[in-house]
Design a protein around this motif. Sequence first.
Motif, PDB file in Angstrom:
ATOM      1  N   THR A  58      -6.844  29.527 -62.469  1.00  0.00           N
ATOM      2  CA  THR A  58      -7.131  30.805 -62.236  1.00  0.00           C
ATOM      3  C   THR A  58      -6.840  31.446 -60.789  1.00  0.00           C
ATOM      4  O   THR A  58      -6.763  30.384 -59.876  1.00  0.00           O
ATOM      5  CB  THR A  58      -8.806  31.318 -62.526  1.00  0.00           C
ATOM      6  N   PHE A  59      -6.821  32.759 -60.495  1.00  0.00           N
ATOM      7  CA  PHE A  59      -6.436  33.120 -59.318  1.00  0.00           C
ATOM      8  C   PHE A  59      -7.092  34.399 -58.772  1.00  0.00           C
ATOM      9  O   PHE A  59      -7.700  35.144 -59.796  1.00  0.00           O
ATOM     10  CB  PHE A  59      -4.948  33.434 -59.379  1.00  0.00           C
ATOM     11  N   ALA A  60      -7.451  34.381 -57.483  1.00  0.00           N
ATOM     12  CA  ALA A  60      -7.911  35.775 -57.183  1.00  0.00           C
ATOM     13  C   ALA A  60      -7.637  35.983 -55.687  1.00  0.00           C
ATOM     14  O   ALA A  60      -7.597  34.940 -54.748  1.00  0.00           O
ATOM     15  CB  ALA A  60      -9.485  35.720 -57.226  1.00  0.00           C
ATOM     16  N   PHE A  61      -7.426  37.240 -55.107  1.00  0.00           N
ATOM     17  CA  PHE A  61      -7.642  37.550 -53.654  1.00  0.00           C
ATOM     18  C   PHE A  61      -9.221  37.956 -53.159  1.00  0.00           C
ATOM     19  O   PHE A  61      -9.367  39.146 -53.462  1.00  0.00           O
ATOM     20  CB  PHE A  61      -6.630  38.839 -53.806  1.00  0.00           C
ATOM     21  N   LEU A  92      -5.152  43.822 -57.826  1.00  0.00           N
ATOM     22  CA  LEU A  92      -5.794  42.577 -57.366  1.00  0.00           C
ATOM     23  C   LEU A  92      -6.053  42.337 -56.087  1.00  0.00           C
ATOM     24  O   LEU A  92      -7.095  41.836 -55.822  1.00  0.00           O
ATOM     25  CB  LEU A  92      -5.085  41.320 -58.050  1.00  0.00           C
ATOM     26  N   PHE A  93      -5.462  43.017 -55.089  1.00  0.00           N
ATOM     27  CA  PHE A  93      -5.865  43.104 -53.791  1.00  0.00           C
ATOM     28  C   PHE A  93      -7.034  43.654 -53.392  1.00  0.00           C
ATOM     29  O   PHE A  93      -8.003  43.335 -52.612  1.00  0.00           O
ATOM     30  CB  PHE A  93      -4.812  43.323 -52.898  1.00  0.00           C
ATOM     31  N   LEU A  94      -7.354  44.941 -53.974  1.00  0.00           N
ATOM     32  CA  LEU A  94      -8.336  45.960 -53.831  1.00  0.00           C
ATOM     33  C   LEU A  94      -9.505  45.402 -54.933  1.00  0.00           C
ATOM     34  O   LEU A  94     -10.683  45.615 -54.188  1.00  0.00           O
ATOM     35  CB  LEU A  94      -7.953  47.216 -54.082  1.00  0.00           C
ATOM     36  N   THR A  95      -9.567  45.024 -55.774  1.00  0.00           N
ATOM     37  CA  THR A  95     -10.703  44.604 -56.591  1.00  0.00           C
ATOM     38  C   THR A  95     -11.080  43.077 -56.390  1.00  0.00           C
ATOM     39  O   THR A  95     -12.273  42.651 -56.678  1.00  0.00           O
ATOM     40  CB  THR A  95     -10.328  44.558 -57.987  1.00  0.00           C
ATOM     41  N   ALA A 136      -7.262  33.250 -52.623  1.00  0.00           N
ATOM     42  CA  ALA A 136      -7.001  33.769 -51.011  1.00  0.00           C
ATOM     43  C   ALA A 136      -5.691  32.956 -50.722  1.00  0.00           C
ATOM     44  O   ALA A 136      -4.677  33.208 -51.104  1.00  0.00           O
ATOM     45  CB  ALA A 136      -8.084  33.685 -50.092  1.00  0.00           C
ATOM     46  N   GLY A 137      -5.919  32.203 -49.394  1.00  0.00           N
ATOM     47  CA  GLY A 137      -4.681  31.564 -48.578  1.00  0.00           C
ATOM     48  C   GLY A 137      -4.109  30.776 -49.540  1.00  0.00           C
ATOM     49  O   GLY A 137      -2.857  30.361 -49.525  1.00  0.00           O
ATOM     50  N   ARG A 146     -13.945  40.765 -50.716  1.00  0.00           N
ATOM     51  CA  ARG A 146     -15.490  40.606 -51.400  1.00  0.00           C
ATOM     52  C   ARG A 146     -16.310  40.000 -50.372  1.00  0.00           C
ATOM     53  O   ARG A 146     -17.493  39.856 -50.195  1.00  0.00           O
ATOM     54  CB  ARG A 146     -15.230  39.962 -52.497  1.00  0.00           C
ATOM     55  N   ILE A 147     -15.578  39.397 -49.243  1.00  0.00           N
ATOM     56  CA  ILE A 147     -16.164  38.707 -47.886  1.00  0.00           C
ATOM     57  C   ILE A 147     -16.005  39.602 -46.787  1.00  0.00           C
ATOM     58  O   ILE A 147     -16.088  39.156 -45.813  1.00  0.00           O
ATOM     59  CB  ILE A 147     -16.033  37.456 -47.912  1.00  0.00           C
TER      60      ILE A 147
END
Length: 255
Positions: free
Chosen positions: A126-129, A157-160, A107-108, A133-134
Amino acid sequence: MADELVHYAVSAGVATITLDSPHNRNALSAQLRRELRDHLTAAEHDDAARVVVLDHTGPVFCAGMDLKEAGGAARSDQGVNEFPAILQQIWNSPKPVLARLAGPARAGGVGLVAAADIAVAAEDATFAFTEVRIGVVPAVISVTVLPRLLPRAAHELFLTGEKFDAHRAVRIGLLNSAVPAAALAAEVKRYTDMLTLGGPNALAATKQMLRRERPATLAEDFAAMTELSAGFFASPEGQEGILAFAQKRTPNWVP
């Protein structure tokens, strides 16, 4: 200071700003945000600092906003309101900023990575947006992330919120390099060694050039860029660089 969450040190022209809040995965708490801004400002005004490295302790680079502080806070009290100023400081820094990741960003934290000029990670990072999900939106970080990412990858990646590895982060434009963990320090040094060879004024102006809004016509763009280029050729820094090249020596700005 023992209770400091962000540390600042300078060596051989490289200012290292280290996130040191491993108990909450270097989350962007109010204290960490405040100290990060202070140290970014210090680096900007420190003549001994030519390049800025954004580093971390612990297994995680940055987990994003501190959700414990965000829970129950009113809209006007949310820490995310302060985050754009930090991203702009990194994005607009007159000195090149390199993000060094030995572990994950979420995220941030990914926003910080995207704001940096160069980003290098261990290949097992690893990375994730994770925002959707919250039930929140990756809105603020989109300002620095979207100029980096391939559009298809950004939508996916933004949507999932799907986790992705460092090698994919390189392919989609988020990272410059992903290397084995044992080679991370050497890869960072390879970049900082190259960056410190550049004239400080030329580096700052080149960053501005890369960020500029393009004029409406090609002729206007050439006119502005010709003025910039000629000015630097004639500048004291440019003349020193030309003379150093002719004399086969290093320019006087190299640490």
